[in-house]
Design a protein around this motif. Structure first.
Motif, mmCIF file in Angstrom:
data_model
loop_
_atom_site.group_PDB
_atom_site.id
_atom_site.type_symbol
_atom_site.label_atom_id
_atom_site.label_comp_id
_atom_site.label_asym_id
_atom_site.label_seq_id
_atom_site.Cartn_x
_atom_site.Cartn_y
_atom_site.Cartn_z
ATOM 1 N N LYS A 11 0.828 -1.207 0.000
ATOM 2 C CA LYS A 11 0.000 0.000 0.000
ATOM 3 C C LYS A 11 0.867 1.264 0.000
ATOM 4 C CE LYS A 11 -3.810 -0.122 0.146
ATOM 5 N NZ LYS A 11 -4.807 -0.123 -0.956
ATOM 6 N N VAL A 12 1.924 1.283 0.808
ATOM 7 C CA VAL A 12 2.826 2.438 0.843
ATOM 8 C C VAL A 12 3.534 2.590 -0.495
ATOM 9 C CG1 VAL A 12 4.906 3.403 1.896
ATOM 10 C CG2 VAL A 12 3.163 2.364 3.337
ATOM 11 N N ALA A 13 3.937 1.467 -1.100
ATOM 12 C CA ALA A 13 4.613 1.513 -2.400
ATOM 13 C C ALA A 13 3.694 2.105 -3.466
ATOM 14 C CB ALA A 13 5.063 0.114 -2.804
ATOM 15 N N LYS A 14 2.414 1.792 -3.411
ATOM 16 C CA LYS A 14 1.466 2.305 -4.406
ATOM 17 C C LYS A 14 1.175 3.785 -4.172
ATOM 18 C CE LYS A 14 0.644 -1.597 -6.563
ATOM 19 N NZ LYS A 14 1.068 -1.796 -7.964
ATOM 20 N N LYS A 15 1.034 4.157 -2.908
ATOM 21 C CA LYS A 15 0.690 5.544 -2.583
ATOM 22 C C LYS A 15 1.913 6.457 -2.532
ATOM 23 C CE LYS A 15 -3.742 5.148 -2.136
ATOM 24 N NZ LYS A 15 -4.660 5.901 -3.011
ATOM 25 N N GLU A 16 3.086 5.861 -2.305
ATOM 26 C CA GLU A 16 4.328 6.620 -2.147
ATOM 27 C C GLU A 16 4.226 7.625 -0.995
ATOM 28 O OE1 GLU A 16 5.186 8.336 -5.968
ATOM 29 O OE2 GLU A 16 6.068 6.476 -6.719
ATOM 30 N N HIS A 17 3.412 7.260 -0.006
ATOM 31 C CA HIS A 17 3.176 8.181 1.107
ATOM 32 C C HIS A 17 2.600 7.392 2.281
ATOM 33 C CE1 HIS A 17 1.960 11.829 3.234
ATOM 34 N NE2 HIS A 17 2.633 12.531 2.325
ATOM 35 N N VAL A 18 3.231 7.478 3.432
ATOM 36 C CA VAL A 18 2.787 6.703 4.597
ATOM 37 C C VAL A 18 1.421 7.169 5.085
ATOM 38 C CG1 VAL A 18 3.295 6.115 6.998
ATOM 39 C CG2 VAL A 18 5.136 6.110 5.313
ATOM 40 N N LYS A 51 11.843 11.149 -0.652
ATOM 41 C CA LYS A 51 11.957 12.056 -1.786
ATOM 42 C C LYS A 51 10.964 13.186 -1.581
ATOM 43 C CE LYS A 51 12.117 12.214 -6.841
ATOM 44 N NZ LYS A 51 11.889 11.444 -8.095
ATOM 45 N N GLY A 52 11.431 14.264 -0.969
ATOM 46 C CA GLY A 52 10.521 15.339 -0.590
ATOM 47 C C GLY A 52 9.569 14.840 0.483
ATOM 48 N N ARG A 53 8.286 15.014 0.245
ATOM 49 C CA ARG A 53 7.277 14.512 1.189
ATOM 50 C C ARG A 53 6.870 13.077 0.892
ATOM 51 N NH1 ARG A 53 2.939 19.486 2.036
ATOM 52 N NH2 ARG A 53 4.431 21.017 2.879
ATOM 53 N N ASN A 54 7.335 12.573 -0.219
ATOM 54 C CA ASN A 54 6.943 11.231 -0.632
ATOM 55 C C ASN A 54 8.063 10.224 -0.399
ATOM 56 O OD1 ASN A 54 4.597 12.397 -1.446
ATOM 57 N ND2 ASN A 54 4.942 12.141 -3.635
ATOM 58 N N LEU A 55 7.694 8.953 -0.566
ATOM 59 C CA LEU A 55 8.665 7.868 -0.482
ATOM 60 C C LEU A 55 8.852 7.274 -1.862
ATOM 61 C CD1 LEU A 55 7.518 6.012 2.775
ATOM 62 C CD2 LEU A 55 9.464 7.557 2.509
ATOM 63 N N GLN A 56 10.069 6.850 -2.144
ATOM 64 C CA GLN A 56 10.378 6.226 -3.431
ATOM 65 C C GLN A 56 11.013 4.872 -3.171
ATOM 66 O OE1 GLN A 56 13.119 8.436 -5.827
ATOM 67 N NE2 GLN A 56 12.617 7.341 -7.698
ATOM 68 N N LEU A 57 10.569 3.862 -3.933
ATOM 69 C CA LEU A 57 11.137 2.522 -3.776
ATOM 70 C C LEU A 57 12.602 2.513 -4.206
ATOM 71 C CD1 LEU A 57 8.258 0.279 -5.177
ATOM 72 C CD2 LEU A 57 9.145 0.196 -2.844
ATOM 73 N N THR A 58 13.409 1.823 -3.433
ATOM 74 C CA THR A 58 14.779 1.554 -3.862
ATOM 75 C C THR A 58 14.742 0.457 -4.924
ATOM 76 O OG1 THR A 58 15.072 -0.153 -2.174
ATOM 77 C CG2 THR A 58 15.640 2.120 -1.553
ATOM 78 N N PRO A 59 15.836 0.214 -5.628
ATOM 79 C CA PRO A 59 15.842 -0.885 -6.604
ATOM 80 C C PRO A 59 15.451 -2.228 -5.992
ATOM 81 C CG PRO A 59 17.718 0.531 -6.985
ATOM 82 C CD PRO A 59 17.068 1.039 -5.731
ATOM 83 N N VAL A 60 15.957 -2.508 -4.794
ATOM 84 C CA VAL A 60 15.593 -3.774 -4.148
ATOM 85 C C VAL A 60 14.136 -3.731 -3.689
ATOM 86 C CG1 VAL A 60 16.305 -3.164 -1.789
ATOM 87 C CG2 VAL A 60 16.402 -5.551 -2.529
ATOM 88 N N GLY A 61 13.645 -2.522 -3.366
ATOM 89 C CA GLY A 61 12.238 -2.375 -3.010
ATOM 90 C C GLY A 61 11.331 -2.680 -4.188
#
Length: 301
Positions: A11-18, A51-61
């Motif tokens: 869910k966090v990966a899709k929203k890029e925001h906790v 990444k700013g206010r958002n989260l970005q998956l790492t390559p392993v993520g």
């Protein structure tokens, strides 16, 4: 590792925001952050970068997300199969279809099926051709109506259900509005109202115009059948639409004229994943569709 951690991670990966993920999951933001942190500690890697206010998956993520989605999809399918085993009449069918079929075909087919199986539930997903194929391959839908039917595809298979004629639709005061039929080349000087890029009807119309010896002049583009019809009826141009999109009437309607040359058609099929058994309730629906359209074709002959 817990399933809850996988749900939260996806869910966090899709929203890029906790915060947004927590709101959709109906849990506290701190709970989501804690589960993600524990998952990263257990795996020994960072799954996200700020990444700013958002989260970005790492390559392993990104790699882990693909696997996590497969696990959760398989789990969801297993739960559905168990429920179907206990009572096949209370299963759920995940059905995809293009927007152009949502006006009449899907409601008619689903209503006819539910007369026989009133307790079966449907989860619908509309989309364009590429997204329907992608959702099918990813296991997010069980069956999908699709047009045009793919000739060959590594991961999906199915059957053509029907072939449908496309008609010219014209403003009510158009010079050919009262004609019984026309040749498509007679519209070469007109402005066309077409579906946007990515919609399956657009290349059908484009190729038909080229076969008729001209490239259509595009004046307007739309993403809904009703939008195309409305713009044409308002005098913004001409277009081509399948017959089933012209059944409903309103205050402002375009003229419908058959195209005698070239004959313009589209095929509509039903697809599912290759090499996989359909869930029982989806298999029942698939068999119903084959019979439904076979009987429809016989009535039309």
């Amino acid at each position: 590792m817990e399933l809850r951690q996988l749900y939260y991670f996806v869910k966090v990966a899709k929203k890029e925001h906790v915060t947004q993920a927590a709101e959709e999951l109906h849990v506290a933001q701190s709970a989501v952050s804690r589960q993600i942190h524990q998952l990263e500690e257990e795996l020994g890697v960072k799954l996200f970068l700020q990444k700013g206010r958002n989260l970005q998956l790492t390559p392993v993520g990104q790699l882990f997300l693909k696997r996590a989605e497969v696990i959760l999809t398989d789990l969801e399918r297993a739960v559905v199969e168990i429920h179907e085993f206990l009572d096949p009449e209370k299963g759920e069918i995940r059905l995809g279809f293009p927007h152009s079929l949502g006006v009449s075909l899907i409601p008619q087919v689903v209503a006819a099926f539910r007369k026989l199986h009133p307790n079966v539930k449907f989860r619908f997903k509309q989309g364009m051709y590429p997204s329907l194929i992608r959702d099918m391959v990813k296991g997010e839908i069980d069956l999908a109506f699709i047009s045009p039917f793919p000739d060959e595809h590594e991961h999906v298979c199915g059957e053509v259900l029907l072939t449908e004629e496309l008609y010219a639709i014209l403003p009510p005061n158009h010079r050919f509005a009262k004609e019984e039929s026309i040749e498509l080349s007679q519209l070469k000087e007109d402005t066309f109202v077409l579906f946007s890029e990515g919609y399956s009807l657009r290349p059908i119309v484009w190729e038909a115009c080229q076969e008729a010896g001209f490239v259509p002049k595009i004046g307007f583009e739309g993403e809904e059948t009703e939008t195309i019809r409305g713009l044409v009826a308002a005098g913004m141009g001409v277009s081509l639409l399948p017959e089933m999109a012209l059944h409903h009437t309103g205050l402002l309607e375009p003229a419908k004229v058959r195209i005698r040359h070239p004959l313009v058609t589209r095929n509509i099929g039903i697809i599912h994943r290759s090499g996989e058994k359909l869930p029982l309730v989806a298999k029942v629906f698939h068999g119903f569709l084959i019979r439904y359209f076979h009987d429809l074709l016989k009535k039309q002959q």
